[in-house]
Scaffold this motif. Structure first.
Motif, PDB file in Angstrom:
ATOM      1  N   LEU A   1       0.822  -1.208   0.000  1.00 47.83           N
ATOM      2  CA  LEU A   1       0.000   0.000   0.000  1.00 47.83           C
ATOM      3  C   LEU A   1       0.859   1.262   0.000  1.00 47.83           C
ATOM      4  O   LEU A   1       0.443   2.316   0.488  1.00 47.83           O
ATOM      5  N   GLY A   2       2.073   1.137  -0.561  1.00 42.96           N
ATOM      6  CA  GLY A   2       2.960   2.281  -0.675  1.00 42.96           C
ATOM      7  C   GLY A   2       3.774   2.589   0.562  1.00 42.96           C
ATOM      8  O   GLY A   2       4.523   3.578   0.584  1.00 42.96           O
ATOM      9  N   HIS A   3       3.678   1.733   1.598  1.00 41.74           N
ATOM     10  CA  HIS A   3       4.381   1.988   2.850  1.00 41.74           C
ATOM     11  C   HIS A   3       5.680   1.199   2.927  1.00 41.74           C
ATOM     12  O   HIS A   3       5.777   0.078   2.430  1.00 41.74           O
ATOM     13  N   GLN A   4       6.667   1.768   3.608  1.00 42.96           N
ATOM     14  CA  GLN A   4       7.904   1.034   3.837  1.00 42.96           C
ATOM     15  C   GLN A   4       7.613  -0.185   4.705  1.00 42.96           C
ATOM     16  O   GLN A   4       6.730  -0.171   5.556  1.00 42.96           O
ATOM     17  N   SER A   5       8.362  -1.258   4.459  1.00 48.51           N
ATOM     18  CA  SER A   5       8.136  -2.505   5.181  1.00 48.51           C
ATOM     19  C   SER A   5       9.470  -3.139   5.534  1.00 48.51           C
ATOM     20  O   SER A   5      10.299  -3.389   4.655  1.00 48.51           O
ATOM     21  N   ARG A   6       9.661  -3.420   6.807  1.00 45.98           N
ATOM     22  CA  ARG A   6      10.884  -4.105   7.241  1.00 45.98           C
ATOM     23  C   ARG A   6      10.492  -5.459   7.828  1.00 45.98           C
ATOM     24  O   ARG A   6      10.126  -6.351   7.086  1.00 45.98           O
ATOM     25  N   ASP A   7      10.550  -5.627   9.135  1.00 45.73           N
ATOM     26  CA  ASP A   7      10.148  -6.926   9.691  1.00 45.73           C
ATOM     27  C   ASP A   7       8.730  -7.279   9.265  1.00 45.73           C
ATOM     28  O   ASP A   7       7.822  -6.431   9.342  1.00 45.73           O
ATOM     29  N   ILE A   8       8.531  -8.539   8.856  1.00 46.34           N
ATOM     30  CA  ILE A   8       7.182  -8.980   8.504  1.00 46.34           C
ATOM     31  C   ILE A   8       6.792 -10.207   9.330  1.00 46.34           C
ATOM     32  O   ILE A   8       7.639 -10.939   9.835  1.00 46.34           O
ATOM     33  N   GLY A   9       5.481 -10.392   9.454  1.00 42.25           N
ATOM     34  CA  GLY A   9       4.923 -11.583  10.090  1.00 42.25           C
ATOM     35  C   GLY A   9       3.744 -12.063   9.269  1.00 42.25           C
ATOM     36  O   GLY A   9       3.205 -11.326   8.444  1.00 42.25           O
ATOM     37  N   GLN A  10       3.348 -13.312   9.485  1.00 44.31           N
ATOM     38  CA  GLN A  10       2.229 -13.867   8.741  1.00 44.31           C
ATOM     39  C   GLN A  10       1.138 -14.345   9.686  1.00 44.31           C
ATOM     40  O   GLN A  10       1.397 -14.707  10.829  1.00 44.31           O
TER      41      GLN A  10
ATOM     42  N   GLU B   1       6.228  -3.892   9.704  1.00 45.75           N
ATOM     43  CA  GLU B   1       6.658  -2.740  10.504  1.00 45.75           C
ATOM     44  C   GLU B   1       7.007  -1.579   9.592  1.00 45.75           C
ATOM     45  O   GLU B   1       7.770  -1.716   8.643  1.00 45.75           O
ATOM     46  N   ASP B   2       6.424  -0.435   9.906  1.00 44.86           N
ATOM     47  CA  ASP B   2       6.604   0.790   9.142  1.00 44.86           C
ATOM     48  C   ASP B   2       7.136   1.848  10.107  1.00 44.86           C
ATOM     49  O   ASP B   2       6.412   2.325  10.976  1.00 44.86           O
ATOM     50  N   ARG B   3       8.410   2.187   9.959  1.00 44.32           N
ATOM     51  CA  ARG B   3       9.050   3.095  10.911  1.00 44.32           C
ATOM     52  C   ARG B   3       8.354   4.443  11.003  1.00 44.32           C
ATOM     53  O   ARG B   3       8.387   5.113  12.034  1.00 44.32           O
ATOM     54  N   GLU B   4       7.664   4.860   9.932  1.00 40.94           N
ATOM     55  CA  GLU B   4       7.019   6.171   9.929  1.00 40.94           C
ATOM     56  C   GLU B   4       5.665   6.168  10.631  1.00 40.94           C
ATOM     57  O   GLU B   4       5.292   7.141  11.291  1.00 40.94           O
ATOM     58  N   LEU B   5       4.906   5.064  10.474  1.00 37.05           N
ATOM     59  CA  LEU B   5       3.519   5.067  10.950  1.00 37.05           C
ATOM     60  C   LEU B   5       3.238   4.068  12.071  1.00 37.05           C
ATOM     61  O   LEU B   5       2.469   4.364  12.976  1.00 37.05           O
TER      62      LEU B   5
END
Length: 326
Positions: free
Chosen positions: A153-162, A175-179
């Motif tokens: 959705l246009g957001h930065q993404s680092r750590d992910i989970g399912q 995880e999105d450091r900005e939001l």
């Protein structure tokens, strides 16, 4: 005689490595069928028929530094694991440069297309790229082929989970450091994001969710890099929230027993349902020796607690776990 003794010692060594394990020992080396410590860090698990597949970061020594590896293990009982292969051996897919990153691989199964779809954190060494990558395979044991990367959705993404809900709907946590902490629903073909369910305005990573007796429980870890911290949880009656305030899942002074969440695995049996907290105990200077902290959670009525880790066993048929006798 010396030759005979050597043969006997070899046989005993092989026999010991192949012995069936009857308990999970949190924080201890966890050998596969060959006696090698399992290399599935930052991983996730799916169940296909009666077999569990565990995917994670392959961190063994001696790997080609230009490639990134994802391993796959299989099990019928969640205690004894058989190494299948490295299902990903990937060169830099998007010219990210030296030190590029592939972390936290998570695999979903699309029953209609019969495709296995892997999501992972794709980044450069400065963590500026901040995207999810997708690789696809026709079988659980690979090989997975890189397809694309994008920002959800246009957001930065680092750590992910399912998370896969009881109705089979698939979700990604990132995880999105900005939001903050995003929970998004994946499209039916699993190749894109359909919509956002929740944005939790907390600085959390290592996201994990489980649906248990009418409530959703979400766990996250604070942003402290390789260093462990007190993981926290919140609950909601819907993935769309609202979510409660976050609370500690263990005594905060233990830093979640020196671990970081990666998944909650629900095992439904004929007599009981056990929710397993899956976490990594990272060793950044010797990553191949990073350990796993798996422990049944005390969960229900909006409360979640991680007991002090100790050996335990699971009856996969009944769903009941048993703590080892002290």
């Amino acid at each position: 005689m010396k030759y005979i003794l050597t043969i006997a010692c070899t046989i005993l060594s092989v026999t010991a490595s192949l012995a069936q394990r009857n308990a999970v020992e949190p924080g201890q080396p966890w050998p596969d069928q060959n006696g090698n410590h399992i290399q599935a860090h930052g991983g996730g698990i799916i169940k296909i028929n009666k077999t569990y597949y565990w995917y994670g970061e392959e961190r063994r020594q001696g790997l080609d530094p230009n490639l990134r590896y994802v391993s796959c293990y299989s099990s019928k009982d969640l205690m004894n694991w058989e190494f299948q292969k490295d299902v990903v051996q990937m060169a830099d897919p998007e010219n990210l440069g030296a030190g590029w990153i592939l972390e936290r691989p998570k695999v979903y199964y699309q029953a209609k297309t019969k495709k296995y779809v892997m999501y992972f954190h794709l980044d450069d060494r400065q963590y500026k790229y901040a995207r999810v990558g997708i690789a696809v395979s026709d079988s659980a044991t690979g090989n997975f082929k890189f397809v694309k990367s994008f920002r959800p959705l246009g957001h930065q993404s680092r750590d992910i989970g399912q998370f896969v809900d009881d109705d089979g709907s698939a979700y990604l946590i990132f995880e999105d450091r900005e939001l903050g902490f995003h929970i998004v629903k994946l499209a039916d073909d699993l190749m894109s994001v359909e919509k956002e369910m929740s944005l939790v305005k907390e600085s959390l990573e290592g996201g994990a969710i489980v649906h248990y007796k009418g409530l959703y429980y979400a766990i996250g870890s604070a942003l402290t890099g390789w260093d462990p911290n007190p993981n926290k949880y919140a609950t909601a009656t819907s993935l769309e929230g609202p979510w409660t305030d976050f609370k500690d899942i263990a005594p905060p002074e233990t830093n979640t027993y020196q671990s970081q969440s990666t998944m909650m695995l629900k095992v439904i049996g004929t007599k009981a349902t056990t929710v397993i907290f899956m976490a990594d105990q990272w060793k950044p200077k010797s990553q191949w020796d990073s350990r796993y902290l798996w422990m049944p959670l005390e969960i229900g009525d909006g409360k979640l607690w991680l007991p002090k880790p100790q050996p335990w066993s699971l009856n996969i048929k009944t769903g009941a776990f048993k703590l080892a006798e002290k």
